[in-house]
Design a protein around this motif. Structure first.
Motif, PDB file in Angstrom:
ATOM      1  N   ASP A  75      -7.916   0.062 -11.189  1.00  0.00           N
ATOM      2  CA  ASP A  75      -7.591   0.533 -12.536  1.00  0.00           C
ATOM      3  C   ASP A  75      -8.159  -0.462 -13.542  1.00  0.00           C
ATOM      4  O   ASP A  75      -7.827  -1.655 -13.493  1.00  0.00           O
ATOM      5  CB  ASP A  75      -6.072   0.647 -12.685  1.00  0.00           C
ATOM      6  CG  ASP A  75      -5.649   1.143 -14.053  1.00  0.00           C
ATOM      7  OD1 ASP A  75      -5.672   0.326 -15.000  1.00  0.00           O
ATOM      8  OD2 ASP A  75      -5.314   2.327 -14.169  1.00  0.00           O
TER       9      ASP A  75
ATOM     10  N   SER B 172      -4.656  -1.725  -8.541  1.00  0.00           N
ATOM     11  CA  SER B 172      -5.043  -0.373  -8.155  1.00  0.00           C
ATOM     12  C   SER B 172      -4.040   0.620  -8.736  1.00  0.00           C
ATOM     13  O   SER B 172      -2.868   0.285  -8.946  1.00  0.00           O
ATOM     14  CB  SER B 172      -5.073  -0.247  -6.623  1.00  0.00           C
ATOM     15  OG  SER B 172      -3.877  -0.746  -6.057  1.00  0.00           O
ATOM     16  N   PRO B 173      -4.471   1.854  -9.018  1.00  0.00           N
ATOM     17  CA  PRO B 173      -3.543   2.866  -9.538  1.00  0.00           C
ATOM     18  C   PRO B 173      -2.552   3.286  -8.458  1.00  0.00           C
ATOM     19  O   PRO B 173      -2.773   3.071  -7.258  1.00  0.00           O
ATOM     20  CB  PRO B 173      -4.466   4.031  -9.921  1.00  0.00           C
ATOM     21  CG  PRO B 173      -5.702   3.833  -9.104  1.00  0.00           C
ATOM     22  CD  PRO B 173      -5.850   2.358  -8.915  1.00  0.00           C
ATOM     23  N   ASN B 174      -1.459   3.916  -8.880  1.00  0.00           N
ATOM     24  CA  ASN B 174      -0.393   4.283  -7.950  1.00  0.00           C
ATOM     25  C   ASN B 174      -0.865   5.230  -6.853  1.00  0.00           C
ATOM     26  O   ASN B 174      -0.334   5.212  -5.744  1.00  0.00           O
ATOM     27  CB  ASN B 174       0.773   4.921  -8.710  1.00  0.00           C
ATOM     28  CG  ASN B 174       1.504   3.920  -9.586  1.00  0.00           C
ATOM     29  OD1 ASN B 174       1.506   2.728  -9.301  1.00  0.00           O
ATOM     30  ND2 ASN B 174       2.123   4.399 -10.655  1.00  0.00           N
ATOM     31  N   TYR B 175      -1.862   6.055  -7.180  1.00  0.00           N
ATOM     32  CA  TYR B 175      -2.297   7.047  -6.201  1.00  0.00           C
ATOM     33  C   TYR B 175      -3.254   6.468  -5.145  1.00  0.00           C
ATOM     34  O   TYR B 175      -3.599   7.152  -4.178  1.00  0.00           O
ATOM     35  CB  TYR B 175      -2.982   8.220  -6.908  1.00  0.00           C
ATOM     36  CG  TYR B 175      -4.245   7.860  -7.659  1.00  0.00           C
ATOM     37  CD1 TYR B 175      -5.469   7.713  -6.997  1.00  0.00           C
ATOM     38  CD2 TYR B 175      -4.214   7.666  -9.039  1.00  0.00           C
ATOM     39  CE1 TYR B 175      -6.621   7.371  -7.696  1.00  0.00           C
ATOM     40  CE2 TYR B 175      -5.357   7.330  -9.731  1.00  0.00           C
ATOM     41  CZ  TYR B 175      -6.566   7.193  -9.058  1.00  0.00           C
ATOM     42  OH  TYR B 175      -7.704   6.853  -9.746  1.00  0.00           O
TER      43      TYR B 175
ATOM     44  N   ALA C 181      -3.884  -0.533  -1.414  1.00  0.00           N
ATOM     45  CA  ALA C 181      -3.537  -1.381  -2.554  1.00  0.00           C
ATOM     46  C   ALA C 181      -4.609  -2.447  -2.754  1.00  0.00           C
ATOM     47  O   ALA C 181      -5.087  -3.044  -1.787  1.00  0.00           O
ATOM     48  CB  ALA C 181      -2.184  -2.039  -2.328  1.00  0.00           C
TER      49      ALA C 181
END
Length: 416
Positions: free
Chosen positions: A369, A384-387, A391
């Motif tokens: 991200d 990193s984004p949640n999706y 990680a």
């Protein structure tokens, strides 16, 4: 694990401090920590030992005292550690304090014998000396620091924590080079790996960041400083690492080449007439980013790229290309990757490196991200984004704390 000998003075329950020493060829870095709360009481550096312009910088972190600096000749490691002891005494933190439990020493090479922190005896020192041929730049300085510290406090437990220890769990298929076995064994030629205290610390902290135990997590750790190394850690155990017999193998580094065709050395000897020492200096001190573009500071390289410098751009691209190769290779070795952790000076601070290293690897579940990646923080964090399936983390390393923890765990009485 080697335990304290009978000749070592028992550590009392109120002795909770550990002095960590990292002795280099012309320097000594040190930190004094209180293991009750893992707080730092003092940090410092002695540099240019043996020169007229020696320098000691000491920073007490308790009682409101200010940083102190002194310059002038410091002849050798004995004089350097005496100066360190004097500075600590000035702050009421002297080596004679009953609260000092042990001194922990960073030792670069422990071979195959030393797989855990080890209380230092003459037998241990003799074995570390036998390993000098495979660590000629590091082990002699580590030995000098140990001998001096033991002379200052012969009654105090002193513990060696080895850079190579974390990597001794590698399977033989990863540790062996494909050369004649008898020759390799006779001369201790195999892959040992380095930066082990950092890889151990960061892999554990990454698991904690994910809310899991180390045994539940597969992590690729990228220790990116002037020296750089990668490791594949499966369930808390190292199964592969990028450095080898020496810290020269692997990633592109500040002044080291990393991976190179071994025949380059023969070619340079035959065609350029270079000696073994000249080739050694070329590959260790005049290669890597420095050899490619004349700079080994990633901040300066990025500044030059922003100004359109093509040589700096090429150096950066080569650096990233090698990094991606190792990420992909270690993904294959692990089979399942839960996280990739960036650490050390470049890994913790260079957002463009992190972004470029995972760019194009979306099919492997790796995404960064942009906003999270741009954040500067001294705390472990996900970028990193949640999706994201895997990680991506930034985990500041703390090798001194790792050495202190391993040292204290070995010498502290039960229940302390």
């Amino acid at each position: 694990m080697t335990t304290p000998t009978e000749s070592t003075t028992a550590v009392t329950a109120n002795a909770t401090r550990v002095l960590v020493l990292n002795s280099g060829s012309s320097s000594v870095k040190y930190q004094l920590l209180d293991m009750r709360d893992r707080s730092r009481l003092a940090v410092g550096l002695v540099e240019r030992i043996g020169e007229e312009t020696s320098r000691l910088v000491h920073t007490p972190l308790t009682g409101g005292a200010e940083k102190r600096e002194r310059t002038g000749p410091i002849a050798d490691h004995a004089a350097a550690l005496k100066a360190v002891a004097d500075e600590l005494t000035h702050d009421g933190l002297g080596l004679d304090s009953p609260e000092l439990a042990a001194i922990g020493h960073r030792v670069v090479h422990g071979g195959l014998r030393f797989t855990e922190p080890t209380v230092i005896t003459e037998e241990v020192l003799a074995e570390v000396e036998r390993l000098v041929p495979v660590a000629p730049l590091h082990n002699p300085a580590n030995i000098a620091g140990i001998r001096t510290a033991r002379a200052l406090r012969p009654d105090l437990p002193q513990v060696a924590v080895f850079d190579t220890a974390f990597h001794t769990t590698m399977p033989e298929s990863a540790a062996r080079y494909a050369i004649d076995v008898e020759t390799a064994d006779a001369h201790r030629i195999r892959r040992y790996g380095f930066h082990g205290t950092s890889h151990a610390y960061v892999s554990r902290r990454t698991a904690a960041l994910l809310g899991k135990e180390p045994s539940e997590v597969n992590v690729i750790v990228l220790h990116l400083g002037n020296g750089a190394s990668a490791s594949a850690v499966a369930g808390g155990r190292c199964v592969e690492t990028s450095m080898g017999l020496t810290p020269l193998e692997g990633l592109v580094m500040g002044t080291r080449s990393g991976d190179i065709d071994p025949a380059v050395t023969f070619h340079l000897k035959r065609v350029a007439g270079m000696s073994a020492d000249e080739i050694d200096e070329l590959l260790n001190k005049k290669s890597g980013l420095m050899g490619l573009c004349g700079d080994n500071d990633m901040r300066e390289i990025r500044r030059r790229i922003d100004e359109g410098d093509e040589r700096a751009r090429l150096a950066f691209d080569i650096y990233i290309h090698r990094l991606k190769k190792y990420i992909g290779a270690y993904y294959a070795v692990l089979g399942r990757v839960d996280a990739i952790a960036f650490t050390a000076g470049v890994g913790e601070n260079a957002a463009p490196v992190r972004e470029a290293a995972v760019a194009g690897l979306e099919e492997l579940g790796l995404v960064v991200d942009a906003d999270l990646n741009a954040v500067r923080s001294a705390e472990p964090r996900l970028i990193s984004p949640n999706y994201a399936r895997v990680a991506v983390a930034v985990v500041p390393t703390d090798e001194e704390l790792e050495i202190a923890q391993q040292t204290f765990a070995l010498v502290a009485p039960e229940g302390v």
